[in-house]
Design an enzyme around this catalytic site. Structure first.
Site, PDB file in Angstrom:
ATOM      1  N   SER A   1       0.861  -1.178   0.000  1.00 41.54           N
ATOM      2  CA  SER A   1       0.000   0.000   0.000  1.00 41.54           C
ATOM      3  C   SER A   1       0.901   1.233   0.000  1.00 41.54           C
ATOM      4  O   SER A   1       2.060   1.146  -0.423  1.00 41.54           O
ATOM      5  CB  SER A   1      -0.912  -0.036   1.226  1.00 41.54           C
ATOM      6  OG  SER A   1      -1.872   0.989   1.155  1.00 41.54           O
ATOM      7  N   ASN A   2       0.410   2.345   0.468  1.00 45.43           N
ATOM      8  CA  ASN A   2       1.231   3.558   0.523  1.00 45.43           C
ATOM      9  C   ASN A   2       0.833   4.333   1.773  1.00 45.43           C
ATOM     10  O   ASN A   2      -0.018   3.877   2.547  1.00 45.43           O
ATOM     11  CB  ASN A   2       1.028   4.390  -0.742  1.00 45.43           C
ATOM     12  CG  ASN A   2      -0.437   4.654  -0.989  1.00 45.43           C
ATOM     13  OD1 ASN A   2      -1.077   5.349  -0.215  1.00 45.43           O
ATOM     14  ND2 ASN A   2      -0.995   4.066  -2.030  1.00 45.43           N
ATOM     15  N   GLN A   3       1.421   5.492   1.957  1.00 45.05           N
ATOM     16  CA  GLN A   3       1.238   6.191   3.242  1.00 45.05           C
ATOM     17  C   GLN A   3      -0.027   7.048   3.312  1.00 45.05           C
ATOM     18  O   GLN A   3      -0.231   7.769   4.283  1.00 45.05           O
ATOM     19  CB  GLN A   3       2.441   7.085   3.502  1.00 45.05           C
ATOM     20  CG  GLN A   3       3.700   6.303   3.744  1.00 45.05           C
ATOM     21  CD  GLN A   3       4.815   7.226   4.197  1.00 45.05           C
ATOM     22  OE1 GLN A   3       4.622   8.082   5.052  1.00 45.05           O
ATOM     23  NE2 GLN A   3       5.975   7.060   3.612  1.00 45.05           N
ATOM     24  N   SER A   4      -0.859   7.022   2.296  1.00 40.99           N
ATOM     25  CA  SER A   4      -2.050   7.875   2.303  1.00 40.99           C
ATOM     26  C   SER A   4      -2.969   7.521   3.488  1.00 40.99           C
ATOM     27  O   SER A   4      -3.259   6.350   3.739  1.00 40.99           O
ATOM     28  CB  SER A   4      -2.815   7.700   0.991  1.00 40.99           C
ATOM     29  OG  SER A   4      -4.005   8.426   1.068  1.00 40.99           O
TER      30      SER A   4
END
Ligand code: C5P
Length: 401
Positions: free
Chosen positions: A208-211
């Site tokens: 995933s990512n840091q959003s």
């Protein structure tokens, strides 16, 4: 966003009045000036001393002072306010308000007011869905009152249903955004995507990512508080909005998000793609948990995810399309190229190079790009930025009429 605002609270006799002292505390902490007027029945649930200590103002609960005979000037009180909030508003007081009755200090003040009036009805579920109450809500809306609908949950009667007053923190959020947007937004339908998608590697792990979803939720709450019909497509684990009235759909992967947005796109006036969508997914995630004993984490074959934004832009569309771009290093020239490549109506660019802008922070610094303009916004809270972005969209729409 409430600093210096004059908030007049009108409390009527419902059990949810017990939440109002906390609401006053939050309003004061946000820098608002607060005055309170209440019905005699409200004082069965909350004391004038509590209300006056917290609001730092005397509490008005009668039409005149019975000891001195002094008349209480409700007209001045009503004219003082930037906004009048009737919370909780009982079924009986709602009915009296719609009929123009002025038998107590709250109704009298509401009748004299010139400022926007927000009604926060709270009652038992069956009273809320009763034809008379619903009729009164309709009439109140026609008269120009704003209505914050009650929420679903457990009620004082022991029943579960719709009727609960929203929590003080939600009401505070509503008031901070209230009337901050261009009136164009009233009744408009907006779909917002938010958070980071998750792409499975095995049944336990994903990339995933840091959003965090903070920007998307700020947009959703700002639009909702100004009368828009909001659908929030949020990824699992990302921030949720405080209001139940925002229609939330939880998705996990880019493909889930694509399917959900495609289904709803044509019903929208505006689509804002604030989500950080993974560009790639593992072609074949492992069916069982990958064990340490298998000797090193396996290599995956990656396939490209659909570019949802580009797809939404490529069709003959009824909606205004706003894309978001976050780069670790970028120039306005590169952003303009991305704007063209994506084919959107506007692109909100933020660069991780800007101190105070980015994923987990509560602030952001953005540049808004359209075919004929570039607007650089100051570093501000995500709530303030949401207001500026949505006003920018409204101006684009109004200009293009
Ligand atoms: O191409 P890039 O990821 O920089 O573009 C960001 C914008 O495109 C965001 O609005 C994001 O929601 C959207 N996007 C998308 N589908 C993807 C990747 C990004 O809709 N697969």
């Amino acid at each position: 966003m409430l600093a210096g605002k004059r908030v007049l609270l009108g409390i009527t006799g419902g059990i949810a009045a017990y939440k109002i002292p906390e609401f006053i505390r939050l309003l004061k902490a946000a820098g608002a000036e607060v005055r309170v007027v209440c019905t005699p029945q409200a004082l069965e649930f909350v004391t004038p001393l509590t209300l006056s200590v917290l609001s730092e103002n005397p509490v008005v609960h009668s039409l005149y002072n019975s000891h001195s005979g002094e008349w209480i000037n409700h007209v001045n009180l009503a004219l003082w306010a930037d906004v009048l909030v009737l919370a909780p508003l009982t079924a009986n007081s709602l009915s009296a308000l719609v009929q123009g009755k002025s038998e107590n200090a709250v109704l009298l003040t509401a009748l004299c007011s010139r400022c926007p009036v927000v009604l926060v009805p709270a009652m038992d579920h069956d009273m809320w869905i009763h034809g008379s109450t619903q009729n009164n809500v309709l009439k109140a809306k026609e008269m120009g009152y704003e209505v914050v609908e009650p929420e679903q949950g457990s009620l004082a009667s022991g029943l579960i249903g719709k009727g609960r007053m929203p929590e003080p923190a939600s009401l505070l959020q509503y008031l901070s955004f209230f009337k901050r947007l261009n009136p164009w937004w009233k009744g408009k339908r907006i779909l917002i995507s938010s958070g980071g998608t998750r792409e499975a590697l095995d049944p336990i792990r994903f990339i995933s990512n840091q959003s965090t979803g903070k920007m998307g939720v700020a947009l959703a709450e700002a639009a909702f508080s100004n009368g828009a019909q909001v659908t929030l497509i949020r990824t699992k684990g990302s921030k949720s909005p405080t209001f139940q009235g925002i229609h939330c759909i939880e998705v996990e992967t880019a493909l889930d998000m694509q399917a959900t947005i495609t289904r709803l796109a044509n019903q929208q006036d505006v689509i804002a793609m604030a989500a950080a969508v993974a560009d790639y997914r593992a072609k074949k995630p492992a069916e069982q948990k990958i064990k340490k004993s298998t000797g090193g984490f396996p290599a995956f074959h990656w396939v490209e995810n659909p570019d949802i934004l580009k797809e939404l832009a490529s069709i003959n569309r009824p909606y205004f399309l706003l894309g978001f771009a976050l780069e670790s290093k970028t120039s306005i020239e590169q952003a303009k190229l991305k704007f063209q490549r994506k084919g959107v109506d506007a692109l909100a660019l933020n660069s991780l190079e800007n101190p105070g802008a980015g994923f987990e922070l509560d602030t952001n610094k953005m540049t808004l790009i359209t075919s004929d303009s570039t607007l650089e916004l100051e570093l501000k809270s995500k709530s303030e930025i949401a207001v500026e972005i949505l006003n920018f969209v409204a101006e684009c729409k109004i200009k293009s009429r």
